[in-house]
Structure formats: structure tokens, C-alpha cells
Design a protein around this motif. Structure first.
Motif, short mmCIF file in Angstrom:
data_model
loop_
_atom_site.label_atom_id
_atom_site.label_comp_id
_atom_site.label_asym_id
_atom_site.label_seq_id
_atom_site.Cartn_x
_atom_site.Cartn_y
_atom_site.Cartn_z
N ALA A 206 12.55 -0.30 46.52
CA ALA A 206 11.26 0.40 46.41
C ALA A 206 11.48 1.91 46.48
CB ALA A 206 10.32 -0.06 47.52
N GLY A 207 12.37 2.35 47.35
CA GLY A 207 12.67 3.78 47.42
C GLY A 207 13.28 4.30 46.13
N ARG A 208 14.13 3.50 45.52
CA ARG A 208 14.76 3.91 44.26
C ARG A 208 13.75 3.95 43.12
NH1 ARG A 208 18.58 6.09 42.57
NH2 ARG A 208 19.17 4.65 40.93
N VAL A 209 12.97 2.87 42.97
CA VAL A 209 12.09 2.76 41.81
C VAL A 209 10.78 3.52 42.01
CG1 VAL A 209 10.79 1.13 40.39
CG2 VAL A 209 13.11 0.57 41.10
N LEU A 210 10.12 3.27 43.13
CA LEU A 210 8.80 3.87 43.34
C LEU A 210 8.89 5.30 43.87
CD1 LEU A 210 7.03 0.81 44.97
CD2 LEU A 210 6.91 1.57 42.59
N GLY A 211 9.91 5.56 44.69
CA GLY A 211 10.03 6.89 45.27
C GLY A 211 10.91 7.84 44.48
N GLY A 212 11.66 7.32 43.52
CA GLY A 212 12.54 8.16 42.73
C GLY A 212 13.68 8.75 43.54
N MET A 213 14.11 8.04 44.60
CA MET A 213 15.19 8.54 45.45
C MET A 213 16.54 8.17 44.85
SD MET A 213 13.69 7.24 49.08
CE MET A 213 12.00 7.51 49.54
N ASN A 214 17.56 8.98 45.18
CA ASN A 214 18.91 8.60 44.76
C ASN A 214 19.44 7.53 45.71
OD1 ASN A 214 19.97 9.89 47.04
ND2 ASN A 214 20.29 11.80 45.93
N HIS A 215 20.63 7.00 45.44
CA HIS A 215 21.15 5.86 46.20
C HIS A 215 21.28 6.16 47.69
CE1 HIS A 215 21.96 3.12 42.90
NE2 HIS A 215 22.50 4.11 42.22
N GLY A 216 21.90 7.26 48.04
CA GLY A 216 22.13 7.58 49.45
C GLY A 216 20.85 7.79 50.21
N VAL A 217 19.91 8.50 49.63
CA VAL A 217 18.62 8.75 50.29
C VAL A 217 17.85 7.45 50.43
CG1 VAL A 217 16.41 9.95 50.07
CG2 VAL A 217 18.53 11.15 49.56
N ALA A 218 17.89 6.60 49.41
CA ALA A 218 17.18 5.32 49.48
C ALA A 218 17.77 4.41 50.54
CB ALA A 218 17.20 4.63 48.11
N ILE A 219 19.10 4.43 50.71
CA ILE A 219 19.73 3.63 51.77
C ILE A 219 19.31 4.15 53.14
CG2 ILE A 219 21.95 3.09 52.86
CD1 ILE A 219 23.15 3.02 50.01
N ALA A 220 19.33 5.47 53.32
CA ALA A 220 18.90 6.05 54.60
C ALA A 220 17.43 5.75 54.87
CB ALA A 220 19.16 7.55 54.60
N PHE A 221 16.61 5.81 53.83
CA PHE A 221 15.19 5.50 53.97
C PHE A 221 14.98 4.05 54.38
CE2 PHE A 221 11.25 4.01 51.89
CZ PHE A 221 10.33 4.80 52.58
N ALA A 222 15.72 3.14 53.76
CA ALA A 222 15.60 1.72 54.10
C ALA A 222 16.04 1.46 55.53
CB ALA A 222 16.42 0.88 53.12
N LEU A 223 17.11 2.11 55.96
CA LEU A 223 17.58 1.93 57.34
C LEU A 223 16.60 2.53 58.34
CD1 LEU A 223 21.41 2.50 56.88
CD2 LEU A 223 20.19 0.33 57.20
N LEU A 224 15.99 3.66 58.00
CA LEU A 224 14.97 4.25 58.87
C LEU A 224 13.79 3.29 59.02
CD1 LEU A 224 13.61 6.67 60.38
CD2 LEU A 224 12.64 7.28 58.16
N CYS A 225 13.34 2.73 57.91
CA CYS A 225 12.22 1.76 57.98
C CYS A 225 12.61 0.54 58.81
CB CYS A 225 11.80 1.35 56.57
SG CYS A 225 10.98 2.65 55.64
N LEU A 226 13.84 0.08 58.66
CA LEU A 226 14.30 -1.07 59.44
C LEU A 226 14.32 -0.73 60.93
CD1 LEU A 226 15.38 -3.99 59.37
CD2 LEU A 226 17.66 -2.98 59.38
N MET A 227 14.79 0.47 61.27
CA MET A 227 14.80 0.86 62.69
C MET A 227 13.39 0.89 63.26
SD MET A 227 17.79 3.69 63.21
CE MET A 227 17.33 4.78 61.89
N VAL A 228 12.43 1.39 62.49
CA VAL A 228 11.04 1.40 62.95
C VAL A 228 10.54 -0.02 63.13
CG1 VAL A 228 8.67 1.94 62.25
CG2 VAL A 228 10.46 3.66 62.01
N LEU A 229 10.85 -0.89 62.16
CA LEU A 229 10.35 -2.27 62.21
C LEU A 229 11.00 -3.09 63.32
CD1 LEU A 229 10.17 -2.95 58.39
CD2 LEU A 229 8.24 -2.72 59.96
#
Length: 134
Positions: A93-116
Motif C-alpha cells: 500500500a505504501g508503494r502503490v498508494l503512497g508512491g514511496m520507494n522500497h526502503g521508505v515503504a519497508i520502514a513505513f510498514a514496520l512503523l505501522c506494525l510497531m503501532v499495531l
């Protein structure tokens, strides 16, 4: 709600207090997730509306929780596969909807996982300190 229904099949209907506390904890978790996503988008200067990422991620979380119920019956650590799938969906979702590159999308996914993971566990620990009426 699905986990409460699955638990009630085995043990009977739970009391109203744990159900209300569970709903409250889920609502706070979604609120903190929205705050984390919004702050991430602001920090990264990504011009994507908050709803464009929040709504799919909330659906992904619901899907992961539903998938984790039967996986939990196979073994306690097998439900981690559902969390791995959740991270992959948030990354996509970060890659497609947010237009993030790979590294930023991975960090974003891990941040969301930490919150969850961290927010519900912390709130459950807080609520465990409240004595239950007997």
C-alpha cells in the motif's frame, strides 16, 4: 468482534466489560495508527490524503486478525504468518498508494506494525491494573 465470537464458541458469552474494553483498545489503536500515518506522510512530504492509506490498512488489519484465528489453533507462533502478511500488504500500500520507494515503504510498514503491536499490548497492561468487580 470476530475473536470474541470465536472465543464465545468455546467458553460461552463473555461479560460486557471485557468486550467494551476490547472495543476501546481497538479504537485507540486505530487512532494512534492514523496519527502515525498522518505524521509519516507529513514528515515525508507525500501529498496523499490520510484516508488513502488508513482505510486499506484498517481492512488489512481486520483481514490479518481473521486469518490469525484459525492459524492460532494450529500453534501459538503460526499466527505470526498473518502478521508477516500484514506487513507485506502495508508495504505494498505504501508503494502503490503512497508512491514511496522500497526502503521508505519497508520502514513505513514496520512503523505501522510497531503501532499495531505496542499500543494494544500497552493498553491491555494498563487495564489489567484496574481491579475487576467481584
Amino acid at each position: 468482534l470476530a475473536s470474541t465470537a470465536a472465543l464465545s464458541v468455546e467458553t460461552g458469552l463473555p461479560a460486557i466489560e471485557p468486550v467494551v474494553i476490547g472495543f476501546f483498545i481497538q479504537a485507540v489503536t486505530i487512532g494512534v495508527l492514523a496519527l502515525a500515518i498522518g505524521q509519516s506522510l507529513s514528515f515525508l512530504k507525500i501529498e496523499v490524503p490520510l484516508r488513502a492509506l488508513l482505510v486499506p490498512i484498517v481492512y488489512f488489519v481486520a483481514l490479518a486478525q481473521i486469518i490469525a484465528i484459525p492459524l492460532n489453533m494450529l500453534g501459538s507462533n503460526i499466527q505470526l504468518l498473518a502478521m508477516l502478511g500484514l506487513v507485506l500488504l502495508i508495504w505494498r500500500a505504501g508503494r502503490v498508494l503512497g508512491g514511496m520507494n522500497h526502503g521508505v515503504a519497508i520502514a513505513f510498514a514496520l512503523l505501522c506494525l510497531m503501532v499495531l503491536v505496542a499500543v494494544p499490548n500497552a493498553l491491555y497492561m494498563v487495564f489489567l491494573q484496574i481491579p475487576s468487580p467481584t
